[in-house]
Design a protein around this motif. Structure first.
Motif, PDB file in Angstrom:
ATOM      1  N   THR A   1      -1.466   8.442 -12.348  1.00  0.00           N
ATOM      2  CA  THR A   1      -0.356   7.758 -11.665  1.00  0.00           C
ATOM      3  C   THR A   1       0.676   7.166 -12.600  1.00  0.00           C
ATOM      4  O   THR A   1       1.775   6.845 -12.182  1.00  0.00           O
ATOM      5  CB  THR A   1      -0.867   6.588 -10.804  1.00  0.00           C
ATOM      6  OG1 THR A   1      -1.404   5.590 -11.677  1.00  0.00           O
ATOM      7  CG2 THR A   1      -1.929   7.039  -9.832  1.00  0.00           C
TER       8      THR A   1
ATOM      9  N   GLN B   1       1.447   0.536 -11.410  1.00  0.00           N
ATOM     10  CA  GLN B   1       1.374   0.855  -9.991  1.00  0.00           C
ATOM     11  C   GLN B   1       0.998  -0.403  -9.204  1.00  0.00           C
ATOM     12  O   GLN B   1       0.147  -1.181  -9.634  1.00  0.00           O
ATOM     13  CB  GLN B   1       0.276   1.904  -9.782  1.00  0.00           C
ATOM     14  CG  GLN B   1       0.618   3.234 -10.399  1.00  0.00           C
ATOM     15  CD  GLN B   1       1.554   4.010  -9.520  1.00  0.00           C
ATOM     16  OE1 GLN B   1       1.225   4.336  -8.403  1.00  0.00           O
ATOM     17  NE2 GLN B   1       2.741   4.284 -10.021  1.00  0.00           N
ATOM     18  N   THR B   2       1.606  -0.563  -8.047  1.00  0.00           N
ATOM     19  CA  THR B   2       1.214  -1.672  -7.196  1.00  0.00           C
ATOM     20  C   THR B   2      -0.035  -1.260  -6.419  1.00  0.00           C
ATOM     21  O   THR B   2      -0.293  -0.070  -6.233  1.00  0.00           O
ATOM     22  CB  THR B   2       2.310  -2.035  -6.181  1.00  0.00           C
ATOM     23  OG1 THR B   2       2.457  -0.925  -5.281  1.00  0.00           O
ATOM     24  CG2 THR B   2       3.641  -2.314  -6.858  1.00  0.00           C
TER      25      THR B   2
ATOM     26  N   GLN C   1       0.787   1.151  -3.689  1.00  0.00           N
ATOM     27  CA  GLN C   1       1.065   2.516  -4.167  1.00  0.00           C
ATOM     28  C   GLN C   1      -0.231   3.252  -4.492  1.00  0.00           C
ATOM     29  O   GLN C   1      -0.374   4.437  -4.203  1.00  0.00           O
ATOM     30  CB  GLN C   1       1.954   2.467  -5.422  1.00  0.00           C
ATOM     31  CG  GLN C   1       3.388   2.072  -5.116  1.00  0.00           C
ATOM     32  CD  GLN C   1       4.202   1.815  -6.375  1.00  0.00           C
ATOM     33  OE1 GLN C   1       3.662   1.550  -7.451  1.00  0.00           O
ATOM     34  NE2 GLN C   1       5.506   1.893  -6.257  1.00  0.00           N
TER      35      GLN C   1
ATOM     36  N   GLN D   1      -1.831   4.347  -1.243  1.00  0.00           N
ATOM     37  CA  GLN D   1      -1.106   5.509  -0.692  1.00  0.00           C
ATOM     38  C   GLN D   1      -1.472   6.789  -1.436  1.00  0.00           C
ATOM     39  O   GLN D   1      -1.645   7.844  -0.841  1.00  0.00           O
ATOM     40  CB  GLN D   1       0.412   5.288  -0.776  1.00  0.00           C
ATOM     41  CG  GLN D   1       0.969   4.412   0.322  1.00  0.00           C
ATOM     42  CD  GLN D   1       0.504   4.850   1.707  1.00  0.00           C
ATOM     43  OE1 GLN D   1       0.626   6.013   2.079  1.00  0.00           O
ATOM     44  NE2 GLN D   1      -0.069   3.922   2.469  1.00  0.00           N
ATOM     45  N   THR D   2      -1.593   6.667  -2.763  1.00  0.00           N
ATOM     46  CA  THR D   2      -1.958   7.839  -3.559  1.00  0.00           C
ATOM     47  C   THR D   2      -3.366   8.318  -3.194  1.00  0.00           C
ATOM     48  O   THR D   2      -3.591   9.522  -3.020  1.00  0.00           O
ATOM     49  CB  THR D   2      -1.868   7.514  -5.065  1.00  0.00           C
ATOM     50  OG1 THR D   2      -0.538   7.086  -5.369  1.00  0.00           O
ATOM     51  CG2 THR D   2      -2.197   8.724  -5.919  1.00  0.00           C
TER      52      THR D   2
ATOM     53  N   ARG E   1       3.311  12.799 -10.331  1.00  0.00           N
ATOM     54  CA  ARG E   1       3.571  11.546  -9.622  1.00  0.00           C
ATOM     55  C   ARG E   1       4.164  10.465 -10.497  1.00  0.00           C
ATOM     56  O   ARG E   1       4.869   9.580  -9.996  1.00  0.00           O
ATOM     57  CB  ARG E   1       2.253  10.996  -9.074  1.00  0.00           C
ATOM     58  CG  ARG E   1       1.922  11.485  -7.720  1.00  0.00           C
ATOM     59  CD  ARG E   1       0.613  10.850  -7.279  1.00  0.00           C
ATOM     60  NE  ARG E   1       0.317  11.306  -5.960  1.00  0.00           N
ATOM     61  CZ  ARG E   1       0.729  10.675  -4.853  1.00  0.00           C
ATOM     62  NH1 ARG E   1       1.387   9.548  -4.923  1.00  0.00           N
ATOM     63  NH2 ARG E   1       0.467  11.183  -3.681  1.00  0.00           N
ATOM     64  N   VAL E   2       3.831  10.527 -11.787  1.00  0.00           N
ATOM     65  CA  VAL E   2       4.313   9.495 -12.702  1.00  0.00           C
ATOM     66  C   VAL E   2       5.832   9.369 -12.610  1.00  0.00           C
ATOM     67  O   VAL E   2       6.379   8.277 -12.731  1.00  0.00           O
ATOM     68  CB  VAL E   2       3.890   9.842 -14.154  1.00  0.00           C
ATOM     69  CG1 VAL E   2       4.447   8.828 -15.138  1.00  0.00           C
ATOM     70  CG2 VAL E   2       2.378   9.936 -14.258  1.00  0.00           C
TER      71      VAL E   2
END
Ligand code: GTP
Ligand code: MG
Lengths: 136, 318
Positions: free
Chosen positions: A41, A45-46, A49, A52-53, B94-95
């Motif tokens: 990711t 990242q929160t 997020q 959701q991923t 995604r990054v």
């Protein structure tokens, strides 16, 4: 454990404000070399997020790496959101720098195992293979 | 409630799980494809291809953000290569998709190529159909960055963006054969780097060498994806291509071609499956294989005994 036909898909996530992701990249590569598909990711990242991923990628396993010391805040938040989304079949692992005295509380929340800086990556690979829940 | 019911009600977790089934070719996945096939062909598909690191993911992020402002529901499929040695993969597109991750109307799925060549995985086309049937208006498909004529993407996407950047190599050689034929819109990304104008000119020159001017002249757009510069223009060109497809009835043609390709693929899988199952289960197979291994028999001779090939097209399955 899924049969050998099914690829294990793992998310390696970096929540919080950590400035680098060397450790996360090391584990991502080790999992790839073990034949897994690793969704990476990136930094910062929160929790929402990350959740959701997990949902969109239908991952079998979520590895959360935290160095910043914010684990006692970030893990509960992520697990709360996963619970709200009714995600129950994902193996949750922790990594990074997490003091041993904090581990029991995290496990109580639903983190299956915490792998500290000393763990060999092959232990993590083995743990994932043995503990992910069967899927599709 | 069963998976398909949840899917039909718009449950994103059911969508994600169904994609896993389709990607893994499970019985549930195969049954679902059969059921959903008739509901596909509504959403617009945009393929994004080009060499590694040219900014495909960053551009997809930006382009999707423009479409989101117009209220379109967006799905994104990103394919990254599987290691041929371990079968593993790191899926990191995604990054670069930062703008989209908090948007509940955007769905991003990463896929590994799983041994397929041509920039997609074998199940990618089916996954696009699942997303289409779910109701997304636009489906963006980022291919593996190989940059030498990923013809597969043309079959799956009705609009193809080919991404180039300055500095990849000198002149015309840098724009690989086959790539000109597949692009509907050419993008020179990283136009903040020197040489972007030249790359754009070269592409235009090469396009103009086409002896028969096609009804659609592919435009060349310069962008700086990291800053969003040129992305509105790119979105405008994509819309122009949509209008062109609609006006010329080309959309129907594309769908028709895709349906035929799907039939061919299904037949190929079945024929191969049936033939190899029968061949591999024959008692003499292991002995013949051993002889071939030791060099005592050539592979053609062994194949003749296992799967006689009569004349040109007569295939006698044992
Ligand atoms: N200078 C500059 N850098 C850019 C631009 N667009 C993308 N980049 C950078 O280029 C690098 C690669 O971008 P990606 O979007 O990951 O490229 P990609 O084509 O998706 O890469 P692969 O999927 O690995 O083939 C990143 O470091 C981006 O920040 C641009 O317009 N200008
Ligand atoms: Mg990419």
């Amino acid at each position: 454990m899924p049969d050998s036909q099914t690829k294990i898909r793992v998310i390696v996530a970096k929540p919080g404000l950590d400035g680098h992701d060397r450790g996360a990249k090391v584990i991502a590569r080790a999992l790839r070399d073990a034949g897994m598909e690793v969704i990476y990711t990136g930094l910062r990242q929160t929790p929402s997020q990350i959740v959701q991923t997990v949902i969109q990628e239908d991952a079998y396993c979520l590895c959360i790496s935290i160095l910043s010391g914010a684990h006692n805040h970030l893990f509960p938040e992520i697990l709360k959101l996963l619970g709200e989304a009714d995600v129950q079949d994902v193996l949750i692992l922790g990594g990074g720098i997490i003091p041993p005295e904090d581990v029991p509380a995290l496990k109580k929340l639903g983190v299956s195992e915490v792998f500290g800086p000393g763990t060999s990556t092959s232990d993590t690979v083995k743990y994932i293979r043995e503990h992910v829940q069967p899927r599709a | 409630m069963d998976l398909m019911d949840r899917f039909r009600q718009g449950d994103r977790r059911a969508l994600a799980r169904l994609i896993t089934h389709v990607e893994n070719g499970t019985p549930v996945g195969r049954a679902a494809m059969r059921e959903l096939y008739g509901a596909t062909g509504r959403g617009r598909s945009i393929g994004v291809t080009g060499p590694p690191g040219t900014g495909k993911s960053t551009l997809v992020d930006q382009l999707a953000s423009v479409f989101r402002k117009e209220g379109l529901r967006i799905a994104i499929v990103c394919v990254d290569p599987s290691s041929p040695f371990t079968g593993g993969a790191i899926l990191a597109d995604r990054v670069r998709m930062r703008h989209l991750q908090d948007d509940p109307e955007v769905f991003i799925r990463s896929m590994a190529s799983r041994g397929a060549l041509g920039g997609l995985s074998r199940a990618t086309g089916s996954v696009l159909k699942v997303l289409d049937a779910f109701g997304f208006d636009v489906i963006l498909l980022e291919t593996v960055g190989v940059g030498q004529g990923e013809v597969e993407v043309v079959r799956e996407a009705e609009t193809c963006l080919v991404i180039e950047v300055p500095g990849l190599g000198d002149g015309i050689q840098a724009i690989k054969a086959g790539i000109l034929e597949i692009g509907h819109v050419f993008v020179v990304n990283k136009s903040d780097n020197p040489g972007a104008d030249r790359v754009a000119e070269q592409i235009l020159t090469m396009l103009s060498l086409n002896p028969v001017p096609p009804p659609w002249q592919p435009p060349v757009v310069q962008t700086v994806a990291t800053k969003g510069a040129g992305v509105e223009d790119l979105a405008r060109q994509v819309r122009r291509h949509w209008e062109h497809l609609d006006a010329q009835n080309l959309r129907r043609e594309h769908l028709g071609r895709r349906r035929i390709a799907d039939l061919a693929e299904i037949l190929k899988c079945r024929a191969l499956g049936a033939a190899s199952q029968r061949v591999l289960s024959r008692p003499e197979y292991s002995e013949l294989r051993r002889k071939v291994e030791l060099g005592q028999m050539d592979p053609y001779e062994a194949a003749d005994r296992l799967l006689p090939f009569d004349g040109i097209e007569e295939w006698r399955l044992p």
